[in-house]
Design a protein around this motif. Structure first.
Motif, PDB file in Angstrom:
ATOM      1  N   PHE A  90       4.078  -4.268   4.347  1.00 57.29           N
ATOM      2  CA  PHE A  90       2.980  -5.138   5.121  1.00 57.29           C
ATOM      3  C   PHE A  90       2.018  -5.865   4.206  1.00 57.29           C
ATOM      4  O   PHE A  90       1.825  -7.149   4.570  1.00 57.29           O
ATOM      5  CB  PHE A  90       2.388  -4.344   6.347  1.00 57.29           C
ATOM      6  N   CYS A  91       1.653  -5.098   3.338  1.00 61.58           N
ATOM      7  CA  CYS A  91       0.472  -5.708   2.518  1.00 61.58           C
ATOM      8  C   CYS A  91       1.234  -6.939   1.767  1.00 61.58           C
ATOM      9  O   CYS A  91       0.590  -7.895   1.371  1.00 61.58           O
ATOM     10  CB  CYS A  91       0.084  -4.811   1.494  1.00 61.58           C
ATOM     11  N   GLY A  92       2.417  -6.940   1.379  1.00 57.03           N
ATOM     12  CA  GLY A  92       3.369  -8.134   0.995  1.00 57.03           C
ATOM     13  C   GLY A  92       3.094  -9.377   1.764  1.00 57.03           C
ATOM     14  O   GLY A  92       2.660 -10.710   1.466  1.00 57.03           O
ATOM     15  N   TYR A  93       3.192  -9.253   3.123  1.00 53.98           N
ATOM     16  CA  TYR A  93       3.220 -10.332   4.082  1.00 53.98           C
ATOM     17  C   TYR A  93       1.938 -10.693   4.229  1.00 53.98           C
ATOM     18  O   TYR A  93       1.608 -12.060   3.994  1.00 53.98           O
ATOM     19  CB  TYR A  93       3.796  -9.839   5.483  1.00 53.98           C
ATOM     20  N   TYR A  94       1.058  -9.750   4.469  1.00 44.27           N
ATOM     21  CA  TYR A  94      -0.503 -10.331   4.512  1.00 44.27           C
ATOM     22  C   TYR A  94      -1.222 -10.776   3.368  1.00 44.27           C
ATOM     23  O   TYR A  94      -1.606 -12.172   3.447  1.00 44.27           O
ATOM     24  CB  TYR A  94      -1.304  -8.745   5.045  1.00 44.27           C
ATOM     25  N   ASN A  95      -0.814 -10.418   2.201  1.00 46.37           N
ATOM     26  CA  ASN A  95      -1.471 -10.791   0.853  1.00 46.37           C
ATOM     27  C   ASN A  95      -0.920 -12.374   0.593  1.00 46.37           C
ATOM     28  O   ASN A  95      -1.780 -13.311   0.362  1.00 46.37           O
ATOM     29  CB  ASN A  95      -1.348 -10.008  -0.222  1.00 46.37           C
ATOM     30  N   VAL A 125       7.291  -2.828  15.281  1.00 47.02           N
ATOM     31  CA  VAL A 125       5.885  -3.252  15.097  1.00 47.02           C
ATOM     32  C   VAL A 125       5.262  -2.458  13.855  1.00 47.02           C
ATOM     33  O   VAL A 125       5.699  -1.213  13.818  1.00 47.02           O
ATOM     34  CB  VAL A 125       5.313  -2.962  16.327  1.00 47.02           C
ATOM     35  N   PHE A 126       4.624  -2.817  13.390  1.00 50.21           N
ATOM     36  CA  PHE A 126       4.008  -2.234  12.146  1.00 50.21           C
ATOM     37  C   PHE A 126       2.966  -1.178  12.728  1.00 50.21           C
ATOM     38  O   PHE A 126       2.136  -1.282  13.280  1.00 50.21           O
ATOM     39  CB  PHE A 126       3.182  -3.389  11.174  1.00 50.21           C
ATOM     40  N   PRO A 127       3.367   0.065  12.456  1.00 54.89           N
ATOM     41  CA  PRO A 127       2.886   1.131  12.966  1.00 54.89           C
ATOM     42  C   PRO A 127       1.580   1.662  12.262  1.00 54.89           C
ATOM     43  O   PRO A 127       0.775   2.769  12.853  1.00 54.89           O
ATOM     44  CB  PRO A 127       3.899   2.414  12.687  1.00 54.89           C
ATOM     45  N   HIS A 128       1.129   1.332  11.090  1.00 57.05           N
ATOM     46  CA  HIS A 128       0.022   2.097  10.274  1.00 57.05           C
ATOM     47  C   HIS A 128      -1.157   0.852  10.379  1.00 57.05           C
ATOM     48  O   HIS A 128      -1.785   0.994   9.323  1.00 57.05           O
ATOM     49  CB  HIS A 128       0.641   2.430   9.038  1.00 57.05           C
ATOM     50  N   VAL A 129      -1.827   0.440  11.416  1.00 62.63           N
ATOM     51  CA  VAL A 129      -2.712  -0.576  11.149  1.00 62.63           C
ATOM     52  C   VAL A 129      -3.881   0.139  10.684  1.00 62.63           C
ATOM     53  O   VAL A 129      -4.767  -0.486   9.948  1.00 62.63           O
ATOM     54  CB  VAL A 129      -2.785  -1.171  12.620  1.00 62.63           C
ATOM     55  N   ARG A 130      -4.583   1.457  11.371  1.00 62.69           N
ATOM     56  CA  ARG A 130      -5.398   2.052  11.047  1.00 62.69           C
ATOM     57  C   ARG A 130      -5.589   2.356   9.632  1.00 62.69           C
ATOM     58  O   ARG A 130      -6.452   2.111   8.779  1.00 62.69           O
ATOM     59  CB  ARG A 130      -5.903   3.040  11.881  1.00 62.69           C
ATOM     60  N   ALA A 131      -4.685   2.714   8.928  1.00 66.43           N
ATOM     61  CA  ALA A 131      -4.329   3.294   7.867  1.00 66.43           C
ATOM     62  C   ALA A 131      -4.585   1.993   6.844  1.00 66.43           C
ATOM     63  O   ALA A 131      -5.325   1.912   5.801  1.00 66.43           O
ATOM     64  CB  ALA A 131      -3.301   3.873   7.402  1.00 66.43           C
ATOM     65  N   TRP A 132      -4.012   1.005   7.128  1.00 65.09           N
ATOM     66  CA  TRP A 132      -3.893  -0.273   6.492  1.00 65.09           C
ATOM     67  C   TRP A 132      -5.505  -0.926   6.427  1.00 65.09           C
ATOM     68  O   TRP A 132      -5.649  -1.447   5.343  1.00 65.09           O
ATOM     69  CB  TRP A 132      -3.180  -1.512   7.159  1.00 65.09           C
ATOM     70  N   GLU A 133      -6.146  -0.666   7.396  1.00 69.36           N
ATOM     71  CA  GLU A 133      -7.487  -1.221   7.502  1.00 69.36           C
ATOM     72  C   GLU A 133      -8.333  -0.503   6.424  1.00 69.36           C
ATOM     73  O   GLU A 133      -9.187  -1.111   5.794  1.00 69.36           O
ATOM     74  CB  GLU A 133      -8.250  -0.956   8.940  1.00 69.36           C
ATOM     75  N   VAL A 134      -8.037   0.710   6.231  1.00 66.64           N
ATOM     76  CA  VAL A 134      -8.891   1.365   5.376  1.00 66.64           C
ATOM     77  C   VAL A 134      -8.268   1.081   3.856  1.00 66.64           C
ATOM     78  O   VAL A 134      -9.192   1.009   3.070  1.00 66.64           O
ATOM     79  CB  VAL A 134      -8.583   3.131   5.397  1.00 66.64           C
ATOM     80  N   MET A 135      -7.099   1.037   3.703  1.00 69.56           N
ATOM     81  CA  MET A 135      -6.166   0.920   2.296  1.00 69.56           C
ATOM     82  C   MET A 135      -6.521  -0.589   2.096  1.00 69.56           C
ATOM     83  O   MET A 135      -6.610  -0.823   0.620  1.00 69.56           O
ATOM     84  CB  MET A 135      -4.967   0.883   2.389  1.00 69.56           C
ATOM     85  N   ARG A 136      -6.589  -1.497   2.759  1.00 66.79           N
ATOM     86  CA  ARG A 136      -6.738  -2.814   2.195  1.00 66.79           C
ATOM     87  C   ARG A 136      -8.077  -3.193   1.373  1.00 66.79           C
ATOM     88  O   ARG A 136      -8.047  -4.293   0.875  1.00 66.79           O
ATOM     89  CB  ARG A 136      -6.676  -3.975   3.390  1.00 66.79           C
ATOM     90  N   THR A 137      -9.049  -2.470   1.634  1.00 71.03           N
ATOM     91  CA  THR A 137     -10.167  -2.747   0.939  1.00 71.03           C
ATOM     92  C   THR A 137     -10.071  -1.955  -0.431  1.00 71.03           C
ATOM     93  O   THR A 137     -10.990  -2.172  -1.378  1.00 71.03           O
ATOM     94  CB  THR A 137     -11.396  -2.049   1.779  1.00 71.03           C
ATOM     95  N   ASN A 138      -9.173  -1.231  -0.804  1.00 73.16           N
ATOM     96  CA  ASN A 138      -9.113  -0.656  -1.958  1.00 73.16           C
ATOM     97  C   ASN A 138      -8.578  -1.762  -2.974  1.00 73.16           C
ATOM     98  O   ASN A 138      -7.819  -2.544  -2.731  1.00 73.16           O
ATOM     99  CB  ASN A 138      -8.027   0.503  -1.732  1.00 73.16           C
TER     100      ASN A 138
END
Length: 184
Positions: A90-95, A125-138
């Motif tokens: 998902f980060c690949g698409y978002y970034n 559907v991308f299932p890990h939105v809450r975890a991604w919200e935490v990880m995207r600031t890393n």
């Protein structure tokens, strides 16, 4: 020879392995927080075994969840590997969308378009939105803009050629200029 009734009785006396419980979004978020906190530890850093690393993540995860030891080390490590793979996709698409966004797109529009593209590609559907919200600031997940690709080209007044404004990755040298020699 052992009869069926004896086998059934022997099997019932053995402790059965607990059935795997599905992970909630809150648990996934807690796991992401625990992994980030453990991987950023400046005291231990990379100088630890895999077992020690996951043991520390499990301890932090259980502290965040405040429920006692209800998940084991194997389930935490296994969940992280599966979840991290999906989040990276998902980060690949978002970034890509974030760094090359069309004019006027907000972060929310970028997120929704990344969700749409992920769903179109993976049929889920991308299932890990809450975890991604935490990880995207890393640091490992933050999008890094490509200054050269996103720089606007402008015409220089001296040579009439184009140059990338704002780009510090290119050196401007004209082969038509005469070299300047200093008299000694």
């Amino acid at each position: 020879m052992v009869k069926r009734k004896q086998v059934a009785r022997l099997a019932s006396d053995q402790p059965s392995r607990a059935k795997a419980q599905p992970w909630s979004n809150i648990e996934e978020e807690a796991l992401a927080k625990a992994w980030i906190r453990t991987s950023k530890c400046s005291i231990v850093g990379n100088n630890q075994t895999s077992y020690g690393f996951w043991k520390e993540i499990l301890a932090k995860f259980l502290t965040i969840m405040e429920q006692g030891p209800y998940r084991d080390l194997d389930s935490v490590a296994s969940k992280w590997r599966k979840m991290h793979t999906v989040v990276n996709r998902f980060c690949g698409y978002y970034n890509n969308l974030y760094t090359n966004r069309p004019s006027g797109w907000s972060d929310d529009v970028v997120f929704k378009e990344a969700m749409r593209r992920y769903e179109d590609e993976h049929r889920v559907v991308f299932p890990h939105v809450r975890a991604w919200e935490v990880m995207r600031t890393n640091k490992k997940s933050v999008p890094v803009p490509n200054k050269v690709a996103s720089a606007k080209r402008t015409k220089t007044s001296e040579t009439g050629s184009y140059s990338a404004v704002g780009s510090d990755a290119r050196c401007q040298i004209s082969i038509n200029d005469e070299p300047e020699f200093v008299d000694e």
